[in-house]
Design a protein around this motif. Structure first.
Motif, short mmCIF file in Angstrom:
data_model
loop_
_atom_site.label_atom_id
_atom_site.label_comp_id
_atom_site.label_asym_id
_atom_site.label_seq_id
_atom_site.Cartn_x
_atom_site.Cartn_y
_atom_site.Cartn_z
N ALA A 94 0.87 -1.17 0.00
CA ALA A 94 0.00 0.00 0.00
C ALA A 94 0.90 1.22 0.00
O ALA A 94 2.11 1.11 0.21
CB ALA A 94 -0.92 0.00 1.20
N MET A 95 0.31 2.37 -0.24
CA MET A 95 1.13 3.58 -0.32
C MET A 95 0.30 4.80 0.02
O MET A 95 -0.93 4.76 -0.01
CB MET A 95 1.75 3.70 -1.71
N VAL A 96 0.98 5.89 0.35
CA VAL A 96 0.27 7.11 0.73
C VAL A 96 0.98 8.32 0.12
O VAL A 96 2.21 8.34 0.00
CB VAL A 96 0.16 7.22 2.26
N THR A 97 0.16 9.31 -0.28
CA THR A 97 0.72 10.53 -0.85
C THR A 97 0.93 11.56 0.24
O THR A 97 0.56 11.36 1.39
CB THR A 97 -0.23 11.14 -1.89
N GLU A 98 1.50 12.69 -0.14
CA GLU A 98 1.60 13.83 0.77
C GLU A 98 0.18 14.26 1.18
O GLU A 98 -0.79 13.96 0.49
CB GLU A 98 2.31 14.98 0.06
N GLY A 99 0.08 14.96 2.29
CA GLY A 99 -1.22 15.40 2.76
C GLY A 99 -1.75 16.58 1.96
O GLY A 99 -1.00 17.52 1.67
N VAL A 100 -3.01 16.50 1.59
CA VAL A 100 -3.65 17.61 0.86
C VAL A 100 -5.03 17.85 1.46
O VAL A 100 -5.50 17.08 2.30
CB VAL A 100 -3.79 17.30 -0.65
N LYS A 101 -5.68 18.93 1.03
CA LYS A 101 -7.04 19.20 1.49
C LYS A 101 -7.97 18.07 1.02
O LYS A 101 -7.64 17.34 0.09
CB LYS A 101 -7.50 20.55 0.95
N PRO A 102 -9.16 17.96 1.64
CA PRO A 102 -10.05 16.85 1.28
C PRO A 102 -10.33 16.78 -0.23
O PRO A 102 -10.73 17.77 -0.84
CB PRO A 102 -11.33 17.18 2.06
N MET A 103 -10.05 15.62 -0.82
CA MET A 103 -10.33 15.43 -2.24
C MET A 103 -11.04 14.10 -2.51
O MET A 103 -11.68 13.94 -3.54
CB MET A 103 -9.02 15.52 -3.07
N ILE A 104 -10.91 13.16 -1.60
CA ILE A 104 -11.61 11.88 -1.74
C ILE A 104 -12.57 11.77 -0.55
O ILE A 104 -12.14 11.79 0.60
CB ILE A 104 -10.62 10.69 -1.70
#
Lengths: 418, 87
Positions: free
Chosen positions: A261-271
């Motif tokens: 599994a993997m995770v991106t940098e934190g961003v504002k709510p998009m999903i």
């Protein structure tokens, strides 16, 4: 053990937060326990918690070779749902989902359960028929499921590629609104704190290296911290089930594989929900911290490596980007993998083994996290009484030789039928 | 990604290969039912070295037995097999 509350937090604020205590003890192993659970992940700790809480047992130990929650509990994508196809799976996972909804209160520990909706995407007419059938099956068993039109999917998740010439065109979906995500570490820590306060010994850095036998029964375990006697022993070690059961001479219906599994940098709510595609085997959600978490298929060959191969990651990323093109602008900050014990029907194994006093909870494949409370509850019942709970009776180890396999995907023939 | 030493083509990228199953799970056609059941539904699954059947699907398309360590991915042998191995 002091209770966590807004009041205790305020009181702590007045005294410079010097009131915090360790959430669980670090005891030396005793020479004998009534019940020993091998494996201090979410399932093992939940089992210990319910053994103490529901069955009133006192003399229990959880043995963990590393640190608690450091295996698959800390390596999943935190998705919680009960949208399966077959009745035994409905019963088990729905029981778990109900426990999830009250878990933070039960444990006095915020597991950050967030029922934001778990949605399967349908990419074709055949997919939609399949999703409708699954939804019907769920509703027949009292589980919430709503079939979604294309417009409803687009409204819930505006960043999905809904164009007609998309690589994976979206025709609709099936949502379980009570599904969602939780904070994986908090689940392990919450159960550990709860179990410890009820007298369970959580012993970390204590690897089981063998079983002590008396005839056909197990009467204890050999560990890196010495021999420990036990009335009953429960294996609860996820990907390493085959290895640990092998120490008792058992050969299990599982093959260990790596799941990444993997995770991106934190961003504002998009999903907004948990987006899953069973046709692609891709799942995307956004953590409360803002990182977009996604995963795909297991590395489809046996491995205990706890690290995955880039070619499989590439496949998962390609699927994610095709579904949500905006992801291409994000940087990936972490990838990880866990060792999963893949059973041959995709369903877990919880119950007795041919060795007396030795029990097994494993074979969770790629879907153990969501089951943590239900797994712990039913395994505790099994360990306390020596008999399976009605919920886990269908998931016995001997179901393969009896021809009573439980098809987890609800899609027909088993991997071995080819 | 692993570099698999195909006995016919030499070292090739793992992406050209498909994992089939372990050698201990090949069921002989005349196996008694207990043996067939064991081979179909259980695995040695060692946290160490085991023999696996792979196919060079996007290469010479031949079947082979790979001896591989399940933790380190070290490949200690790769030998060609004939069709009789999958009987």
């Amino acid at each position: 053990m002091s209770r966590y509350s807004a009041f205790s937090l305020l009181r702590g604020a007045l005294t410079g937060h010097r009131h915090w205590q360790p959430a669980w003890r670090d005891p030396e192993p005793k020479s004998h326990y009534d019940i020993i659970i091998i494996g201090g992940g979410g399932h093992g700790l939940a089992t210990a918690y319910y053994l103490a809480k529901v069955h009133g047992l006192k003399n229990i130990a959880v043995l963990e070779k590393g640190w608690i929650g450091g295996g698959n509990t800390g390596r999943n994508t935190t998705i919680v749902r009960s949208n399966y196809r077959l009745e035994p799976l409905h019963n088990l996972f729905e029981f778990g989902l109900k426990l999830w909804h009250g878990l933070s209160d039960e444990l006095n520990y915020n597991v950050m359960f967030s029922p934001r909706g778990a949605m399967f995407l349908g990419h074709s007419d055949a997919d939609m028929v399949k999703l409708a059938e699954r939804g019907d099956a769920m509703r027949c068993d009292g589980i919430d499921a709503d079939l979604m039109t294309r417009a409803e999917v687009a409204k819930l998740e505006p960043l999905l590629d809904m164009s007609r010439d998309a690589r994976f065109p979206i025709q609709g979906g099936l949502i379980q609104r009570r599904g969602g995500t939780a904070r994986h570490d908090a689940v392990a820590w919450g159960y550990a704190r709860g179990a410890d306060s009820l007298g369970v010994d959580i012993i970390q850095e204590c690897e089981v290296t063998g079983f002590v036998r008396d005839g056909d029964a197990v009467v204890g375990v050999e560990t890196t911290r010495g021999r420990i006697g036990a009335g009953r022993v429960g294996i609860c070690v996820a990907g390493h089930s085959g290895h640990v059961a092998g120490l008792a001479g058992l050969k299990l219906p599982v093959e260990s594989q790596t799941l990444q599994a993997m995770v991106t940098e934190g961003v504002k709510p998009m999903i907004n929900s948990v987006i899953m595609s069973q046709s692609l085997h891709c799942y995307i959600s956004q953590s409360d911290k803002g990182g977009v978490v996604f995963g795909g298929d297991p590395d489809n060959w046996p491995s205990y490596a706890q690290r995955g191969h880039p070619m499989v990651m590439e496949g998962a990323v390609a699927q994610g980007l095709a579904l949500v093109p905006a992801l291409s602008r994000l940087r990936m900050v972490r990838t990880w993998s866990g060792v999963t014990d893949m059973s041959f029907d995709g369903a877990p194994i919880i119950g007795e083994t041919p060795v007396r006093n030795l029990f097994l909870n494993g074979g969770w494949c790629y879907g153990g996290f969501k089951a943590t409370p239900a797994s712990g509850w039913t395994y505790a019942h099994t360990l306390a009484t020596g008999k399976p709970h009605a919920l886990n009776a269908p998931f016995s180890l001997d179901r393969f030789e009896r021809g009573a396999t439980i098809d987890e995907t609800g899609s027909g023939p088993m991997p071995n039928s080819r | 990604m692993m570099l698999i030493p195909c006995p016919h083509c030499g070292p090739r990228a793992q992406s050209e290969f498909i994992y089939e199953r372990t050698v201990d799970s090949v069921v002989p056609l005349d196996a008694p039912s207990q043996e067939a059941m064991t081979k179909l539904f259980t695995r040695n699954n060692p946290r160490g070295v085991d023999d696996e059947i792979w196919r060079h699907t996007y290469g010479c398309r031949a079947w082979m037995i790979l001896t591989r360590h399940r933790v380190t991915n070290e490949i200690s042998g790769c030998r060609a097999i004939g069709p009789e191995a999958l009987l």
